[in-house]
Motif scaffolding. Structure first.
Motif, PDB file in Angstrom:
ATOM      1  N   ILE A   1       0.839  -1.200   0.000  1.00 23.68           N
ATOM      2  CA  ILE A   1       0.000   0.000   0.000  1.00 23.68           C
ATOM      3  C   ILE A   1       0.878   1.255   0.000  1.00 23.68           C
ATOM      4  N   GLY A   2       1.922   1.242   0.842  1.00 27.17           N
ATOM      5  CA  GLY A   2       2.837   2.378   0.886  1.00 27.17           C
ATOM      6  C   GLY A   2       3.542   2.600  -0.444  1.00 27.17           C
ATOM      7  N   GLU A   3       3.962   1.519  -1.085  1.00 25.95           N
ATOM      8  CA  GLU A   3       4.632   1.629  -2.380  1.00 25.95           C
ATOM      9  C   GLU A   3       3.690   2.170  -3.456  1.00 25.95           C
ATOM     10  N   GLU A   4       2.436   1.744  -3.405  1.00 18.10           N
ATOM     11  CA  GLU A   4       1.468   2.221  -4.402  1.00 18.10           C
ATOM     12  C   GLU A   4       1.171   3.709  -4.219  1.00 18.10           C
ATOM     13  N   LEU A   5       1.129   4.166  -2.965  1.00 20.14           N
ATOM     14  CA  LEU A   5       0.941   5.601  -2.732  1.00 20.14           C
ATOM     15  C   LEU A   5       2.080   6.401  -3.371  1.00 20.14           C
ATOM     16  N   THR A   6       3.308   5.931  -3.160  1.00 19.02           N
ATOM     17  CA  THR A   6       4.464   6.612  -3.739  1.00 19.02           C
ATOM     18  C   THR A   6       4.404   6.578  -5.259  1.00 19.02           C
TER      19      THR A   6
ATOM     20  N   VAL B   1      -0.819  19.613   0.405  1.00 19.72           N
ATOM     21  CA  VAL B   1      -0.753  19.916   1.833  1.00 19.72           C
ATOM     22  C   VAL B   1      -1.588  18.914   2.626  1.00 19.72           C
ATOM     23  N   SER B   2      -2.752  18.562   2.108  1.00 23.21           N
ATOM     24  CA  SER B   2      -3.611  17.592   2.792  1.00 23.21           C
ATOM     25  C   SER B   2      -2.899  16.258   2.984  1.00 23.21           C
ATOM     26  N   VAL B   3      -2.235  15.783   1.940  1.00 23.72           N
ATOM     27  CA  VAL B   3      -1.486  14.526   2.048  1.00 23.72           C
ATOM     28  C   VAL B   3      -0.332  14.680   3.036  1.00 23.72           C
ATOM     29  N   THR B   4       0.341  15.810   2.982  1.00 25.20           N
ATOM     30  CA  THR B   4       1.464  16.059   3.892  1.00 25.20           C
ATOM     31  C   THR B   4       1.020  15.987   5.346  1.00 25.20           C
ATOM     32  N   ARG B   5      -0.085  16.598   5.650  1.00 22.52           N
ATOM     33  CA  ARG B   5      -0.596  16.575   7.024  1.00 22.52           C
ATOM     34  C   ARG B   5      -0.920  15.153   7.470  1.00 22.52           C
ATOM     35  N   LYS B   6      -1.435  14.353   6.552  1.00 25.67           N
ATOM     36  CA  LYS B   6      -1.773  12.971   6.915  1.00 25.67           C
ATOM     37  C   LYS B   6      -0.513  12.137   7.133  1.00 25.67           C
ATOM     38  N   VAL B   7       0.534  12.385   6.348  1.00 31.18           N
ATOM     39  CA  VAL B   7       1.797  11.679   6.582  1.00 31.18           C
ATOM     40  C   VAL B   7       2.352  12.061   7.954  1.00 31.18           C
TER      41      VAL B   7
ATOM     42  N   MET C   1      -5.422   9.590   1.554  1.00 34.06           N
ATOM     43  CA  MET C   1      -4.340  10.156   0.741  1.00 34.06           C
ATOM     44  C   MET C   1      -4.488   9.785  -0.727  1.00 34.06           C
ATOM     45  N   SER C   2      -4.909   8.564  -0.990  1.00 36.66           N
ATOM     46  CA  SER C   2      -5.065   8.157  -2.388  1.00 36.66           C
ATOM     47  C   SER C   2      -6.118   9.005  -3.089  1.00 36.66           C
ATOM     48  N   ALA C   3      -7.156   9.393  -2.357  1.00 37.77           N
ATOM     49  CA  ALA C   3      -8.195  10.247  -2.939  1.00 37.77           C
ATOM     50  C   ALA C   3      -7.628  11.624  -3.292  1.00 37.77           C
ATOM     51  N   SER C   4      -6.786  12.173  -2.407  1.00 33.11           N
ATOM     52  CA  SER C   4      -6.176  13.476  -2.688  1.00 33.11           C
ATOM     53  C   SER C   4      -5.207  13.394  -3.861  1.00 33.11           C
ATOM     54  N   LEU C   5      -4.425  12.316  -3.919  1.00 33.49           N
ATOM     55  CA  LEU C   5      -3.483  12.159  -5.026  1.00 33.49           C
ATOM     56  C   LEU C   5      -4.217  12.002  -6.359  1.00 33.49           C
ATOM     57  N   GLU C   6      -5.314  11.258  -6.342  1.00 39.68           N
ATOM     58  CA  GLU C   6      -6.107  11.091  -7.563  1.00 39.68           C
ATOM     59  C   GLU C   6      -6.667  12.430  -8.012  1.00 39.68           C
ATOM     60  N   ARG C   7      -7.076  13.246  -7.049  1.00 40.97           N
ATOM     61  CA  ARG C   7      -7.603  14.569  -7.390  1.00 40.97           C
ATOM     62  C   ARG C   7      -6.500  15.457  -7.966  1.00 40.97           C
ATOM     63  N   MET C   8      -5.290  15.335  -7.453  1.00 45.44           N
ATOM     64  CA  MET C   8      -4.168  16.089  -8.007  1.00 45.44           C
ATOM     65  C   MET C   8      -3.940  15.702  -9.470  1.00 45.44           C
ATOM     66  N   GLY C   9      -4.069  14.410  -9.753  1.00 53.25           N
ATOM     67  CA  GLY C   9      -3.962  13.966 -11.139  1.00 53.25           C
ATOM     68  C   GLY C   9      -5.049  14.562 -12.006  1.00 53.25           C
ATOM     69  N   ASP C  10      -6.257  14.636 -11.470  1.00 55.24           N
ATOM     70  CA  ASP C  10      -7.365  15.248 -12.210  1.00 55.24           C
ATOM     71  C   ASP C  10      -7.079  16.720 -12.516  1.00 55.24           C
TER      72      ASP C  10
ATOM     73  N   LEU D   1      -4.709   2.882 -10.457  1.00 56.90           N
ATOM     74  CA  LEU D   1      -3.891   2.584  -9.281  1.00 56.90           C
ATOM     75  C   LEU D   1      -4.593   2.999  -7.993  1.00 56.90           C
ATOM     76  N   GLN D   2      -5.311   4.116  -8.046  1.00 57.65           N
ATOM     77  CA  GLN D   2      -6.048   4.518  -6.847  1.00 57.65           C
ATOM     78  C   GLN D   2      -7.115   3.483  -6.489  1.00 57.65           C
ATOM     79  N   ASN D   3      -7.850   3.018  -7.493  1.00 58.55           N
ATOM     80  CA  ASN D   3      -8.879   1.999  -7.235  1.00 58.55           C
ATOM     81  C   ASN D   3      -8.262   0.717  -6.693  1.00 58.55           C
ATOM     82  N   ASP D   4      -7.123   0.326  -7.261  1.00 58.60           N
ATOM     83  CA  ASP D   4      -6.441  -0.879  -6.808  1.00 58.60           C
ATOM     84  C   ASP D   4      -5.981  -0.732  -5.361  1.00 58.60           C
ATOM     85  N   LEU D   5      -5.403   0.424  -5.043  1.00 58.38           N
ATOM     86  CA  LEU D   5      -4.957   0.661  -3.665  1.00 58.38           C
ATOM     87  C   LEU D   5      -6.124   0.637  -2.693  1.00 58.38           C
ATOM     88  N   ASP D   6      -7.219   1.302  -3.062  1.00 52.72           N
ATOM     89  CA  ASP D   6      -8.378   1.357  -2.171  1.00 52.72           C
ATOM     90  C   ASP D   6      -8.966  -0.031  -1.927  1.00 52.72           C
TER      91      ASP D   6
END
Length: 220
Positions: free
Chosen positions: A12-17, A198-204, A86-95, A55-60
């Protein structure tokens, strides 16, 4: 069983990265397309967004399976739930990178940004790319010293975003309405990209320390 559980957490951690790295690549290409009216590069970004979504769907799905089958507690539970968010925020960044590329494609062969705003948007784009690069490093290393740099870059983007709206509201603003709408949207896309970073950063930070500091990105 514990080894399998730890392997799932590691995956899961690797997929987030991996998702974060793809988002960085998307934003790099999107800004090049945006600045240079490069329709082929814009199309690459638009098409590649499907990979981020997959990848987001797979991670979730993986994270939900771990929640259901392993019953994690304490820090492991924080990791799973945090990864879903975090995966939701990263997917939104891609959007948002895709939206920037779509603007470039829509206005081709013209540039989206008028000459008097080029430097402002170039700085916003560079800061977004820096945030995304640092976010990938943060996800991989959990080095919390990266956080302040991300927060500082986001603060600067907020200033630039406010400056765009101030310019648009100025009495001597004489850019056509269509271009004004484009600039308003583009500025918002760049600003929201940073906000999600920033949202992802706060969660990390929360995953590492177990402490939640809602105002930490402002330095308060």
């Amino acid at each position: 069983m514990r080894k399998v559980f730890q392997a799932e957490l590691h995956q899961i951690g690797e997929e987030l990265t991996q998702i974060s790295q793809l988002v960085t690549e998307a934003m790099r290409k999107a800004t090049l397309a945006f600045e240079g009216a490069d329709i082929e590069l814009a199309q690459d970004v638009i098409a590649a967004d499907a990979r981020i979504d997959f990848l987001q769907n797979d991670l979730d799905e993986r994270a939900i399976d771990v929640l259901a089958l392993q019953g994690p507690v304490a820090s492991d539970l924080r990791m799973i739930v945090g990864s879903l968010r975090m995966s939701a925020s990263l997917e939104r960044m891609g959007d948002l990178a895709r939206h920037i590329a779509q603007l470039a494609r829509l206005r081709y062969p013209a540039n989206v940004v008028p000459d008097n705003m080029v430097e402002t948007f170039r700085e916003m784009a560079q800061l977004d790319i820096r945030i995304s690069e640092q976010l990938s490093e943060l996800l991989e290393t959990r080095n919390l010293e990266m956080s302040k740099e991300i927060y500082d870059a986001n603060s600067r983007i907020n200033e630039l975003h406010a400056g765009v709206f101030k310019s648009i509201a100025s009495p001597d603003w004489n850019v056509p309405a269509v271009s004004t709408v484009d600039l308003t949207l583009a500025s918002r896309y760049f600003e929201r990209f940073a906000d999600h970073g920033v949202s992802v950063t706060r969660k990390v930070n929360y995953l590492v320390t177990g402490e939640w500091h809602p105002l930490s990105e402002s330095g308060v």
